[in-house]
Design a protein around this motif. Structure first.
Motif, PDB file in Angstrom:
ATOM      1  N   GLY A 145      -2.375   1.342  -1.178  1.00  0.00           N
ATOM      2  CA  GLY A 145      -2.411   1.137  -2.677  1.00  0.00           C
ATOM      3  C   GLY A 145      -2.478   2.703  -3.228  1.00  0.00           C
ATOM      4  O   GLY A 145      -2.081   2.886  -4.323  1.00  0.00           O
ATOM      5  N   GLU A 198       4.487  -8.377 -10.228  1.00  0.00           N
ATOM      6  CA  GLU A 198       3.250  -8.083  -9.630  1.00  0.00           C
ATOM      7  C   GLU A 198       2.979  -6.703 -10.341  1.00  0.00           C
ATOM      8  O   GLU A 198       3.619  -5.906 -10.775  1.00  0.00           O
ATOM      9  CB  GLU A 198       3.666  -7.611  -8.236  1.00  0.00           C
ATOM     10  N   THR A 199       1.723  -6.139 -10.105  1.00  0.00           N
ATOM     11  CA  THR A 199       1.258  -4.942 -10.580  1.00  0.00           C
ATOM     12  C   THR A 199       0.735  -4.095  -9.340  1.00  0.00           C
ATOM     13  O   THR A 199       0.300  -4.673  -8.465  1.00  0.00           O
ATOM     14  CB  THR A 199      -0.021  -4.941 -11.547  1.00  0.00           C
ATOM     15  N   THR A 200       1.098  -2.739  -9.177  1.00  0.00           N
ATOM     16  CA  THR A 200       0.479  -1.709  -8.008  1.00  0.00           C
ATOM     17  C   THR A 200      -0.161  -0.703  -8.921  1.00  0.00           C
ATOM     18  O   THR A 200       0.049  -0.490 -10.140  1.00  0.00           O
ATOM     19  CB  THR A 200       1.690  -1.292  -7.529  1.00  0.00           C
ATOM     20  N   ASN A 220       0.609  -5.239  -0.161  1.00  0.00           N
ATOM     21  CA  ASN A 220      -0.019  -5.824  -1.383  1.00  0.00           C
ATOM     22  C   ASN A 220      -1.300  -5.076  -1.740  1.00  0.00           C
ATOM     23  O   ASN A 220      -2.118  -5.622  -2.780  1.00  0.00           O
ATOM     24  CB  ASN A 220      -0.223  -7.256  -1.227  1.00  0.00           C
ATOM     25  N   GLY A 228      -2.893  -4.477  -5.498  1.00  0.00           N
ATOM     26  CA  GLY A 228      -2.005  -5.134  -6.160  1.00  0.00           C
ATOM     27  C   GLY A 228      -2.650  -6.242  -6.998  1.00  0.00           C
ATOM     28  O   GLY A 228      -3.683  -6.801  -6.584  1.00  0.00           O
ATOM     29  N   ALA A 233      -3.558  -9.863  -1.136  1.00  0.00           N
ATOM     30  CA  ALA A 233      -3.788  -8.374  -0.992  1.00  0.00           C
ATOM     31  C   ALA A 233      -4.847  -8.193   0.263  1.00  0.00           C
ATOM     32  O   ALA A 233      -4.515  -7.092   1.093  1.00  0.00           O
ATOM     33  CB  ALA A 233      -4.622  -7.726  -1.812  1.00  0.00           C
TER      34      ALA A 233
END
Lengths: 109, 893
Positions: free
Chosen positions: B606, B144-146, B333, B336, B326
């Motif tokens: 986020g 995953e990317t945040t 999420n 993300g 998300a």
């Protein structure tokens, strides 16, 4: 007397045929037999017999073994193998095809 | 079949060559004798020959028996081999006659080839060797990317949703990392082992079958499944002696019995250490992380692309799925996305760049070595012109001589290759020692078959590179003039001098590229080592203790254990301070969470502040030498009974309380509960500490907060010990101190902080050491190259110099005349190298730290150093020119 060079590619055929008629021959006998059977018209460039024989050895058409001549000289005798006999048939039919073709060309011309 | 018999016939002839030649000779002799006899017998007839003529005629009739013998010989197809062995023998004779030349050439080549071999064995082992998975190119590692921190692990609920929604992947599996204490009768000392809890389809997806026992069953994905493990092959060997009877027995991990159901194959490799493998259902049992969408722990998600689906198609699909998730779960999420990389990239990560730079560098070294040897060959070729002219005159064809000279090169390169292999073994060993042990995640770096094949190719390549030009050149001369003149004033001389000068220019420009690269690395490493990490590493030892959750289930038991450990360790002689912390800088471990600052406007999902957090014991700041900038540090009074307190780092203080005193301000972990059911747990800031380089010296500091261990108990801590003696000498005393609290407790990840700091720059340091060694080698070789050119030209011009001196030329004039050529070569080489290296060093910019890939100072220093060395190399032969005695020089004419 005029002597003709043998046509290229037919040296194998002549060696095979010569060996097929006789049980075994050494190099000089092969050369001489070809010469005599052609009634002295064809002459093998004598030395070139030997590279040809070597190539035939590699291909397994002939076998060689050392023996003695009637005059009690050591000499290498060549004889045909079954493979050589088969090759003789191939070469012969090939030669006849070519000669027939050439003959037809010459006659119709 | 027939070709094989033919080949055997040819082979038998090869081994009886001498006999063959004798037979053929005898046969031909007999033929000629018999013919001669026939001719003589005809003597009496009209066509007969006199005896002497008969002999000649028979020979004439037969033809050129020498040539015929050759042709017969060739018909067996071994002439190439005979020429080759003849040439090889000749080459060895030549080398024996010129031991000095041979030694220098072989050594030069050995250095070049050895360096190539060493680097290539790394390139092959790390970048090229097939990974032990079925169809590994279709395997993709997902993260995953945040928005705040980039790539993070996939939370388990997200993984489950991905797996359900995705069509682009035929299979997907999760691997959760778990630590275990392994204690009991089977081990001499409690140890920590790493388990991988995998989705049951993991092994079949990877194309791996257990060596013994069974794979996991789909039913073992559910929480509450029976505890079973597969042993890794090394663990099976070390703890069960490779006993097949281990299957069905149990192993005790964290005081729980796990049934051994199988053993992994010996070539099993995974991105992380994995001593045992267990079904993910075991991990999910009673584990809140298994259902917490926001919990991103130690998970690796791996998937296999469905047939016909491309990487990009899968990426597009995953992005859509992530966007959907998300929207559905903005709190966990929000903002993300998904990152995917091939499994090869996951293994290689940041070492690819360094390896490719080194590989490029080592090719340059080889080219320089070849140029040098070519130069040597040219010099020696000049001495051999007469020999070669003679052989051409005797009828050797030009191609035959070129082949013969190439054979010499090949023999020389092979000798260099053999010596190079020996050097490569040392090089591989040395380079491996410069790297932390697990840098290449199990890649096998050794002289294996593909590496040896590469060496063979390099040998042939090198032989052609340095051998072809001299060979072409040597056979180009005018035979007549060579034989007459003895070669002193040959017209080919000018061409040869030009070629040699070109080679020297090439060497110098390649050397400059290497020097510039090494200079940049040196400056970069110097900058890195001078980065203030925000903590002191000297005489500090770090080790990890992960408490067994069975024995230490409740906070009081955990806190009691930690307090006792601290008390025992602090009482040891030599210990200046001891403390506990959840995250040791530079280890790659980290804990991060969202926080809420009191009074701040609530950000979008986020966008929350997402600092690293540490649970620490009192004394932590002093033990690690982290400066306290304001307020106070934690004391024993900050405990489970007192109000919640925290420390923040300077960066966080600046960002959220600019121009204010942060002490007394409040923040909380996580997001406020807007329903108001759970009142916020505000933490009061009591101090501000300096920023630290948690993620490595080259990475910027992040936001950090600290809270007291006693107010937020953790069962997995790092013990930090500062001593006034060599920290390594403390290890066994600390072990017994911990054992006196709990004899079954494992201690692991033991390292000095100095070592961690040094390991964190290991890639850069290795690159520097190797590039430095290469560029030093290149410098020496280039110096030898230009020295050779100038000294040869001085030797050739001795006569001319003698005349000039006799006519009254001054020392300065002679010196200028000789140096002029050297300066020309050096300047052209430097200029050329400069132009090329500006372009090439850009390729290594990702390895550099706070220095530009076109750093002018570095380039200037490299150029000046190289120019000075080149000039010095020219000066030695130039001085020889000054000593020319005109009388002697002229008498030689």
């Amino acid at each position: 007397m005029h002597r003709d060079e043998i046509p290229p590619g037919t040296l194998y055929l002549m060696i095979l045929k010569t060996l097929a008629r006789r049980r075994e021959l050494h190099g000089y006998e092969i050369a001489k037999t070809i010469q005599q059977n052609s009634e002295d018209v064809l002459q093998v460039e004598e030395g070139s017999l030997y590279p040809a024989l070597q190539r035939m050895l590699v291909k397994g058409w002939v076998k060689a073994s050392w023996g003695t001549t009637t005059e009690n000289r050591r000499a290498r005798f060549y004889r045909l193998t079954p493979l050589g006999r088969k090759q003789l048939e191939i070469e012969q039919s090939q030669f006849e095809r070519v000669v027939n073709a050439i003959t037809r060309v010459i006659q119709t011309a | 079949m027939n070709w094989l018999i033919q080949f055997l016939r040819r082979l038998s002839m090869l081994f009886r060559r001498a006999q063959f030649d004798r037979d053929l000779d005898e046969e031909m002799r007999l033929h000629i004798e018999l013919r001669e006899k026939e001719f003589r017998e005809k003597e009496h007839s009209e066509t007969g020959f006199p005896p002497e003529e008969a002999h000649m005629a028979a020979k004439r009739n037969f033809g050129n028996s020498l040539a015929l013998r050759e042709v017969s010989h060739d018909s067996w197809g071994w002439s190439w081999f005979e020429h080759l062995s003849q040439d090889v023998r000749f080459a060895f004779r030549m080398f024996a006659k010129n031991p000095g030349f041979t030694a220098i050439a072989v050594l030069t080549l050995a250095l070049g080839i050895g360096a190539n071999t060493a680097i290539f064995s790394f390139v092959y082992g790390v970048l090229l060797a097939p990974l032990p998975y079925r169809d590994a190119s279709r395997l993709v590692v997902l993260n995953e990317t945040t928005p705040k921190v980039g790539n993070v692990s996939v939370s388990y609920p997200n993984f489950l949703d991905w797996r359900t929604a995705s069509k682009a992947f035929s299979q997907m599996a999760a691997v959760q990392q778990m630590g275990f204490n392994l204690a009991g009768a089977s081990v001499s000392q409690p140890e920590n082992i790493v388990g991988g809890a995998v989705s049951p389809n993991f092994l079949s997806m990877m194309g791996i079958r257990p060596l013994l026992g069974r794979d996991f069953d789909p039913s073992e994905e559910k929480a509450g499944t029976a505890p079973v493990v597969l042993l890794s092959y090394p663990l099976w060997q070390s703890h069960f002696g490779g006993d097949r009877g281990a299957i069905g027995r149990t192993i005790t991990l964290d005081e729980r019995s796990f049934t051994i159901v199988g053993v992994l194959p010996p070539d099993f490799r995974w991105l992380d250490k994995m001593d045992v493998m267990l079904p993910i259902g075991v991990w999910a049992t009673n584990n809140p992380d298994a259902t917490d969408r926001g919990a991103r722990g130690d998970n690796t998600t791996i998937a296999r692309l469905a047939p016909g689906v491309t990487f990009a198609q899968a990426r597009a699909e995953m992005n859509a799925i992530a966007a959907e998730l998300a929207k559905e779960y903005p709190r966990q999420n929000g903002g993300g996305g998904v990152a995917q990389q091939s499994i090869r990239d996951a293994y290689v990560s940041n070492t690819r760049q360094a390896l490719l730079v080194l590989f490029g560098a080592v090719v340059f070294v080889l080219l320089i070595a070849c140029a040098n040897v070519a130069n040597l060959f040219l010099v020696r070729g000049a001495a051999r012109t007469k020999e070669i002219a003679l052989r051409i005159a005797f009828g050797a064809s030009r191609s035959r001589i070129i082949w013969q000279m190439l054979t010499e090169s090949l023999v020389l390169a092979s000798l260099g290759g053999i010596l190079g292999l020996a050097l490569a073994i040392g090089g591989i060993h040395g380079m491996t020692r410069l790297l932390p042990t697990d840098t290449f995640a199990g890649a096998a770096v050794s002289l294996n078959a593909p590496v040896l094949l590469f060496v063979a190719l390099v040998v042939v390549f090198a032989a052609f590179v340095f051998g072809l030009a001299p060979a072409m050149h040597a056979t180009k001369q005018d035979i007549q003039s060579e034989l007459k003149e003895g070669g002193r004033t040959s017209t080919a001389g000018a061409w040869q001098n030009r070629l040699r000068a070109v080679l020297a220019v090439g060497e110098i420009s390649l050397a400059l590229i290497l020097l510039a690269g090494a200079g940049l690395m040196m400056k970069s490493l110097y900058n890195l080592m001078n980065v203030n990490p925000g903590f002191r590493t000297h005489h500090v030892l770090s080790m990890e203790i992960d408490l067994n959750p069975q024995r230490y289930a409740k906070d009081p038991a955990i806190l009691n254990f930690w307090q006792q450990v601290l008390d025992h360790v602090r009482a040891l002689p030599g210990v200046e301070g001891a403390a506990l912390g959840t995250v040791v800088p530079l280890t790659g471990n980290h804990s991060r969470t969202d926080i809420t600052i009191e009074g701040m406007p609530l950000p979008k999902p986020g966008d929350w502040p997402h600092p690293d957090f540490h649970e620490i014991s009192p004394g932590y700041l002093r033990t690690l030498g982290i400066p306290l900038l304001r307020g106070r540090e934690f004391t024993d009074a900050d405990n489970e009974h007192s109000s919640l307190v925290g420390l923040v780092n300077e960066k966080l203080a600046r960002q959220f309380w600019p121009n204010q005193d942060p002490v007394g301000k409040r923040f909380m972990f996580g997001h406020p509960d807007l329903s108001g059911k759970n009142p916020p747990k505000w933490i009061t800031v009591v101090g501000v500490v300096a920023d630290t380089k948690l993620y490595g010296l080259q990475n910027p500091s992040r936001l950090e907060v600290y809270d007291p261990l006693r107010q937020d108990a953790s069962s997995d801590m790092n013990l930090l010990v500062k001593s006034n003696v060599d920290p390594a000498a403390m290890i066994s005393a600390i072990r017994s101190a911990v054992a006196s609290v709990d004899k079954d407790q494992a201690i692991f990840a033991i390292s000095t902080m100095d070592q961690l700091r040094s390991d964190s720059v290991a890639t850069q340091r290795l690159t520097l050491v190797v590039l430095g060694a290469f560029s030093a080698l290149a410098l020496i070789l280039a110096a030898i190259g230009i020295y050779g050119v100038i000294s040869y030209s001085v030797a050739q011009r001795t006569h001319e110099i003698g005349i000039r001196i006799a006519l009254g030329a001054q020392r300065g004039d002679v010196l200028r005349m000789v140096l002029k050529q050297g300066v020309q070569i050096a300047l052209i080489g430097v200029a050329l190298g400069f132009a090329v290296s500006i372009g090439l060093t850009r390729l290594m910019s990702s390895l550099l730290f706070s220095v530009g890939a076109d750093d002018p100072a570095t380039f200037a220093s490299a150029a000046i150093l190289l120019a000075l060395v080149a000039l010095f190399a020219c000066y030695i032969p130039a001085r020889r020119a000054l000593r020319v005695d005109p009388m002697i020089a002229l008498r030689y004419e």
